[in-house]
Motif scaffolding. Structure first.
Motif, short mmCIF file in Angstrom:
data_model
loop_
_atom_site.label_atom_id
_atom_site.label_comp_id
_atom_site.label_asym_id
_atom_site.label_seq_id
_atom_site.Cartn_x
_atom_site.Cartn_y
_atom_site.Cartn_z
N LEU A 1 -18.28 4.37 1.07
CA LEU A 1 -17.24 4.94 0.20
C LEU A 1 -15.86 4.37 0.57
O LEU A 1 -15.15 3.82 -0.28
CB LEU A 1 -17.26 6.47 0.35
CG LEU A 1 -16.12 7.25 -0.29
CD1 LEU A 1 -16.20 7.19 -1.81
CD2 LEU A 1 -16.15 8.72 0.17
N VAL A 2 -15.51 4.51 1.82
CA VAL A 2 -14.16 4.11 2.26
C VAL A 2 -14.03 2.60 2.40
O VAL A 2 -13.07 2.00 1.88
CB VAL A 2 -13.84 4.81 3.62
CG1 VAL A 2 -12.56 4.25 4.23
CG2 VAL A 2 -13.73 6.32 3.42
N HIS B 1 -24.81 -3.44 7.76
CA HIS B 1 -25.43 -2.79 8.92
C HIS B 1 -26.62 -3.63 9.41
O HIS B 1 -26.81 -3.81 10.62
CB HIS B 1 -25.89 -1.39 8.48
CG HIS B 1 -26.37 -0.51 9.58
ND1 HIS B 1 -26.47 0.85 9.45
CD2 HIS B 1 -26.78 -0.77 10.85
CE1 HIS B 1 -26.93 1.36 10.58
NE2 HIS B 1 -27.12 0.41 11.44
N LEU C 1 -23.46 -2.03 14.70
CA LEU C 1 -22.28 -1.83 15.56
C LEU C 1 -22.55 -0.92 16.76
O LEU C 1 -21.69 -0.79 17.62
CB LEU C 1 -21.12 -1.28 14.71
CG LEU C 1 -20.62 -2.24 13.62
CD1 LEU C 1 -19.68 -1.52 12.65
CD2 LEU C 1 -19.91 -3.45 14.23
N TYR D 1 -19.55 15.69 15.65
CA TYR D 1 -18.86 14.61 14.94
C TYR D 1 -17.36 14.66 15.28
O TYR D 1 -16.73 13.63 15.54
CB TYR D 1 -19.09 14.87 13.46
CG TYR D 1 -18.42 14.00 12.45
CD1 TYR D 1 -18.80 12.68 12.25
CD2 TYR D 1 -17.43 14.52 11.61
CE1 TYR D 1 -18.22 11.90 11.27
CE2 TYR D 1 -16.85 13.77 10.61
CZ TYR D 1 -17.25 12.46 10.44
OH TYR D 1 -16.67 11.69 9.45
N LYS E 1 -14.86 11.83 16.94
CA LYS E 1 -13.63 11.37 16.27
C LYS E 1 -12.40 11.58 17.16
O LYS E 1 -11.49 10.74 17.18
CB LYS E 1 -13.46 12.09 14.94
CG LYS E 1 -14.51 11.71 13.90
CD LYS E 1 -14.37 10.27 13.50
CE LYS E 1 -15.32 9.86 12.40
NZ LYS E 1 -15.22 8.43 12.09
N LEU F 1 -12.95 13.16 1.13
CA LEU F 1 -12.80 12.05 0.19
C LEU F 1 -13.92 12.05 -0.85
O LEU F 1 -14.99 12.61 -0.62
CB LEU F 1 -12.83 10.73 0.96
CG LEU F 1 -11.80 10.60 2.08
CD1 LEU F 1 -12.10 9.37 2.94
CD2 LEU F 1 -10.38 10.54 1.51
#
Ligand code: NDP
Ligand code: F7E
Length: 318
Positions: A23-24, A45, A50, A145, A149, A175
Motif C-alpha cells: 500500500l505505502v 520480497h 529483508l 508490533y 516500531k 491508511l
C-alpha cells in the motif's frame, strides 16, 4: 544549498523503496515517479528477503543507494496483530534492524523509517503529540508490533546521535487506498468492510457483520497524502524526533461503516459482532508539527473511498 534542499535537486539519485508493492511503498513509487525521479531501486520480497541480514548486507554493498524509504514490514489489522504476535515483533525487528544498519554502513545519505500511530499508549492524550511516546502502557492487541516500531524510532535516533546518520521516522495514522490488503480477516477495517459490503451487494445479502461495538474512533489518511508527506519530509526534515502524519479528522467505526456502505451501494443492515475486539478507543494524532513545517493532508475520506472502491473494482479479483 542546505542538506535538506539536496533531495529534490538530484532526480537521478538512487532511491531504494523497500516494500514497493505494498500500500505505502507503491504510493511512494508513484509520487517519486510523478516528481521525475528516475533511479528507483526496487526489489520484491522474493528477490530480497529483508529479514536475511547477509542478503541485505550484500544488496547494500552492491547497490549503494543514496536514499532509503523503509516501507517493508509485516502489517495487518487488529485480528492479525492479535493472532500472530511473534511474527509481528520478530519480522519487523529483523527487517528494520538489517535495513537501518546496512543503510548507515554503506553510506546512505538519508533513510526514512515508517512507524505507526499504534506506538502511542492506549490512553494517550488526544490529539496525540509526538512526546506522548513511552508515557504509558500500550494497547494489548498490537503491543508486539508497537514495540518493534518503537525500537525502529529509537534505532534511528541512536544512529543519528552516535554516528550523525540522517535517519528520520514518520508515524502515519490508519491508511487506505490502492494496493491495500483486502484479506477478509487479516486486513485493516476499511479494506475489510469494502470487500464485505461489495460481496454482500453482489450476492444480494441482507446483512453485513462488522466487528466490535462501532464506538472506537479512528483517523484515516489516503495513502497518496501519506506518500506526499513522506517525500516532503525527505526534502524538508532532518530532526531527532519522529513526526506524526495524520489527516486531523476522525470518525467512529460506525460512521466509517455507514460511509463505506454508501460508497459501495449496499442497501442491507449492519450487524455488530461485539465478541471481536475494539482495540484502542481513540487515536487521533496531533500533526501540528508537520503542519508547522508546511504540509497538510488534501484528500477527504469520502473522495478517498470513492477512489479506492474504483481501484478495487478494476484491480481485485471479485
Ligand atoms: N496500512 C496502514 O494502515 C499503515 C501502515 N503503516 C506502515 O507503513 C509501512 C507499509 O505498510 P503497508 O504498505 O500498509 O503494508 P503492506 O503489507 O501493504 O506492504 C508491505 C510490503 O513489505 C513487503 N515485505 C514484507 N516482509 C518483507 C520481507 N521480509 N522482505 C522484503 N519485503 C517484505 C511486502 O511484500 P510481500 O507482500 O511480498 O510480503 C509488501 O510489499 C509499514 O511500516 C507499516 O507499519 C503505518 C500506519 C498505518
Ligand atoms: C494501523 C493500525 O491498525 C491496527 O489497529 P486498529 O486501528 O485497531 O486496526 P483495524 O483497522 O484492524 O481496526 C479498527 C477498528 O475497526 C473494527 N472493525 C470492524 N470491522 C472490522 C473488520 O472487518 N476488520 C478489521 N480489521 N477491523 C474491523 C475493529 O474492531 C477496530 O475497532 C493495528 O494493526 C495497529 O498496529 C496499527 O498500526
Amino acid at each position: 544549498m542546505g542538506e535538506t534542499d539536496s533531495f529534490f535537486s538530484n532526480k537521478s539519485a538512487k532511491i531504494f523503496v523497500a516494500g514497493h508493492r505494498g500500500l505505502v511503498g507503491s504510493a511512494i513509487v508513484r509520487k517519486l515517479q510523478s516528481l521525475g525521479f528516475t533511479n528507483l531501486l526496487l526489489r520484491t520480497h522474493a528477490d530480497l528477503d529483508l529479514t536475511r541480514q547477509s542478503d541485505v548486507e550484500s544488496f547494500f554493498a552492491d547497490e549503494k543507494p543514496h536514499y532509503v524509504v523503509l516501507a517493508a514490514a509485516k502489517v495487518g489489522g487488529i485480528h492479525a496483530n492479535n493472532t500472530y504476535p511473534a511474527d509481528f515483533i520478530a519480522i519487523n525487528l529483523q527487517i528494520q534492524t538489517n535495513v537501518i544498519d546496512s543503510s548507515y554502513r554503506h553510506g546512505v545519505k538519508k533513510i526514512l523509517f515508517l512507524g505507526s500511530s499504534c506506538i502511542y499508549p492506549k490512553f494517550a492524550p488526544q490529539p496525540i503529540p509526538e512526546n506522548a511516546l513511552l508515557s504509558g502502557p500500550l494497547e494489548p492487541t498490537n503491543e508486539w508490533y508497537a514495540v518493534a516500531k518503537i525500537a525502529g524510532i529509537k534505532m534511528c535516533q541512536a544512529y543519528r546521535i552516535q554516528h550523525g546518520f540522517d535517519a528520520i521516522s514518520a508515524m502515519p495514522t490508519n491508511l487506505y487506498g490502492p494496493n491495500d490488503n483486502f484479506h477478509p480477516e487479516n486486513s485493516h477495517v476499511l479494506p475489510a468492510l469494502m470487500r464485505r459490503f461489495h460481496k454482500a451487494k453482489v450476492e444480494g445479502a441482507k446483512e453485513v457483520v462488522v466487528w466490535g461495538t462501532g464506538s472506537p474512533l479512528r483517523e484515516f489518511l489516503h495513502v497518496d497524502d501519506l506518500a506526499d508527506a513522506v517525500v516532503f519530509l525527505l526534502g524538508n526534515y532532518s530532526g531527532l524526533e519522529h513526526v506524526n502524519v495524520g489527516s486531523g479528522k476522525e470518525v467512529t467505526i460506525k460512521e466509517l461503516a455507514e460511509l463505506v456502505k454508501e460508497v459501495v451501494g449496499f442497501e442491507g443492515e449492519l450487524v455488530w459482532d461485539s465478541s471481536k475486539p475494539d482495540g484502542t478507543p481513540r487515536k487521533l494524532m496531533d500533526s501540528s508539527k508537520l503542519a508547522s513545517l508546511g504540509w497538510n493532508a488534501k484528500i477527504s475520506l469520502k473522495d478517498g473511498l470513492i477512489d479506492t472502491y474504483k481501484w478495487y473494482l478494476e484491480n481485485v479479483k471479485q
